[in-house]
Design a protein around this motif. Structure first.
Motif, PDB file in Angstrom:
ATOM      1  N   GLY A   1     -15.839  13.278  -5.962  1.00 44.67           N
ATOM      2  CA  GLY A   1     -14.698  12.558  -6.208  1.00 44.67           C
ATOM      3  C   GLY A   1     -13.995  13.189  -7.152  1.00 44.67           C
TER       4      GLY A   1
ATOM      5  N   ARG B   1      -9.407   6.113  -6.984  1.00 46.99           N
ATOM      6  CA  ARG B   1     -11.046   6.071  -7.523  1.00 46.99           C
ATOM      7  C   ARG B   1     -11.450   4.351  -7.174  1.00 46.99           C
TER       8      ARG B   1
ATOM      9  N   ASN C   1     -11.269   2.166  -4.440  1.00 46.05           N
ATOM     10  CA  ASN C   1     -12.334   3.582  -3.153  1.00 46.05           C
ATOM     11  C   ASN C   1     -11.337   4.474  -2.285  1.00 46.05           C
TER      12      ASN C   1
ATOM     13  N   GLY D   1     -10.995   7.478  -2.027  1.00 42.77           N
ATOM     14  CA  GLY D   1     -11.322   8.338  -1.565  1.00 42.77           C
ATOM     15  C   GLY D   1     -10.340   9.790  -3.044  1.00 42.77           C
ATOM     16  N   TYR D   2     -10.940  11.454  -2.519  1.00 43.41           N
ATOM     17  CA  TYR D   2      -9.984  12.073  -3.667  1.00 43.41           C
ATOM     18  C   TYR D   2      -9.564  13.604  -2.837  1.00 43.41           C
TER      19      TYR D   2
ATOM     20  N   THR E   1      -8.488  -5.173 -10.440  1.00 43.23           N
ATOM     21  CA  THR E   1      -9.951  -4.620  -9.721  1.00 43.23           C
ATOM     22  C   THR E   1     -10.873  -5.693  -9.628  1.00 43.23           C
TER      23      THR E   1
ATOM     24  N   LYS F   1     -11.691  -8.668  -1.607  1.00 41.04           N
ATOM     25  CA  LYS F   1     -10.779  -6.730  -1.381  1.00 41.04           C
ATOM     26  C   LYS F   1     -10.426  -6.342  -0.019  1.00 41.04           C
TER      27      LYS F   1
END
Ligand code: KG4
Ligand code: ZN
Length: 328
Positions: A40, A174, A177, A179-180, A224, A230
């Motif tokens: 991450g 992040r 969710n 990703g990087y 969030t 979600k």
């Protein structure tokens, strides 16, 4: 005059040869990003080990079309960056410059992000910017506003008080969710999330040219957390509203800075300069104020060695005029 540039400040291992400060003769970038993704973020130890493995090959590829004999000087990123990564590039460049008996020029890679606007871009036929200019660097580690009077005179007039803009994109990705690295994916999904329902605040820090992005990141976090469901559409809406707040702050401060300083040229650089919404909103706002705004082509927004070689040429010229000699 052909200058070899070397850039190893983060996950990239990059080498490039640039002629007379603006013609890119070669530009090689290898990234270790795929080895970091599962964590991450960038793991400094992995980055520097990969750079040690790659640097010989990358530089060889960059100089082979030109020939070692034709290199007039070596420019290298000296700061800022991950210490182990910088060490690989600096040690390699120092040894190579010594071996070919040419000067070594040390470069601040944040300034170099703005220099990317002076590299030749035949396809787009973009005219060259003129100094003095205001420069906005938006990368993973920096969000800075500079007054640039000359290539050796960058005056810092505003900076982030907490997270950098790219860092905020990465942290919000992040939280969601995604990703990087977070910038490119938020840029993409935000295009499907336009809405007037979610509003994230942004610190205005009046009377200064400073930024702050940690508040908007925290607002995204709590928004969030409170969500009962979600789905993709809600995530896109959050991404859109987050991006809108960040970009509004970057655009407003940069234009205000140009107006207050009475400067009509605005240069943008760094990874976040690749953002499609920032590019369009900045162009719109600058157009209203008759300010000429410049963005590097997409591949030169992210870390690369052409910008190091280009700025290296300018520094070489300035130092040579002032007596020359020792550069590093
Ligand atoms: O300039 P850079 O390659 O490295 C540093 O010097 O930090 O910038 C990397 C940063 C990352 O935070 C990444 O998420 C962000 O640039 N980035 C973007 C986009 N592409 C990369 N942010 C927003 N929109 C993009 N399209
Ligand atoms: Zn950078």
């Amino acid at each position: 005059m052909d200058i070899l540039g070397i850039e190893t400040s983060c996950d990239e291992t990059a080498a490039s040869v640039v002629q007379n400060g603006n013609v890119i003769l070669s530009n090689v970038v290898a990234s270790s990003l795929s080895f970091h993704k599962k964590y991450g973020g960038i793991i400094p130890e992995i980055a520097s080990r990969k750079q040690l493995e790659l640097i010989n090959l990358v530089v060889e590829r960059a100089i082979s079309p030109i020939g070692k004999k034709n290199i007039s000087a070596v420019a290298v990123t000296a700061y800022p960056g991950l210490i182990g990564s910088l060490l690989v590039g600096i040690s390699w460049a120092r040894a190579f410059a010594f071996a070919i008996k040419k000067p070594l020029i040390t470069i601040d890679h944040v300034y170099a992000h703005l220099y990317a606007n002076f590299l030749k871009n035949e396809k787009q036929k973009t005219p060259y910017p003129k100094l003095p200019a205001i420069g906005l660097v938006v990368s993973g580690g920096h969000s800075n506003l500079f007054l640039i009077k000359n290539f050796d005179n960058f005056q810092l007039i505003g900076k982030t008080r907490d997270d950098a803009a790219g860092e905020a994109y990465d942290k919000v990705a992040r939280i969601l969710n995604l990703g990087y690295p977070g910038g490119p994916i938020i840029d993409k999904i935000a295009q499907k999330g336009e809405n007037n329902k979610i509003h994230f605040p942004i610190a205005s820090l009046k009377e200064t040219f400073d930024f702050s992005f940690s508040g908007v990141k925290t607002a995204v976090f709590y928004h969030t957390k409170r969500l009962k469901k979600k789905n993709t559409s809600i995530v896109s809406q959050i991404a859109y509203s987050f991006q809108k707040s960040v970009v509004r702050s970057l655009v407003e401060k940069s234009i205000l800075c140009c107006k207050k300083m009475k400067i009509k040229t605005l240069l943008i650089g760094g990874g976040v300069a690749a953002n499609s919404y920032l590019r369009s909103e900045m162009l719109k706002a600058a157009g209203h104020e008759k300010i000429r705004v410049f963005f590097p082509p997409l591949n030169l927004c992210l870390d690369n060695a052409a910008m190091i070689a280009g700025l290296g040429y300018q520094i070489y010229k300035i130092k040579n005029k002032n007596g020359g000699g020792h550069f590093a």
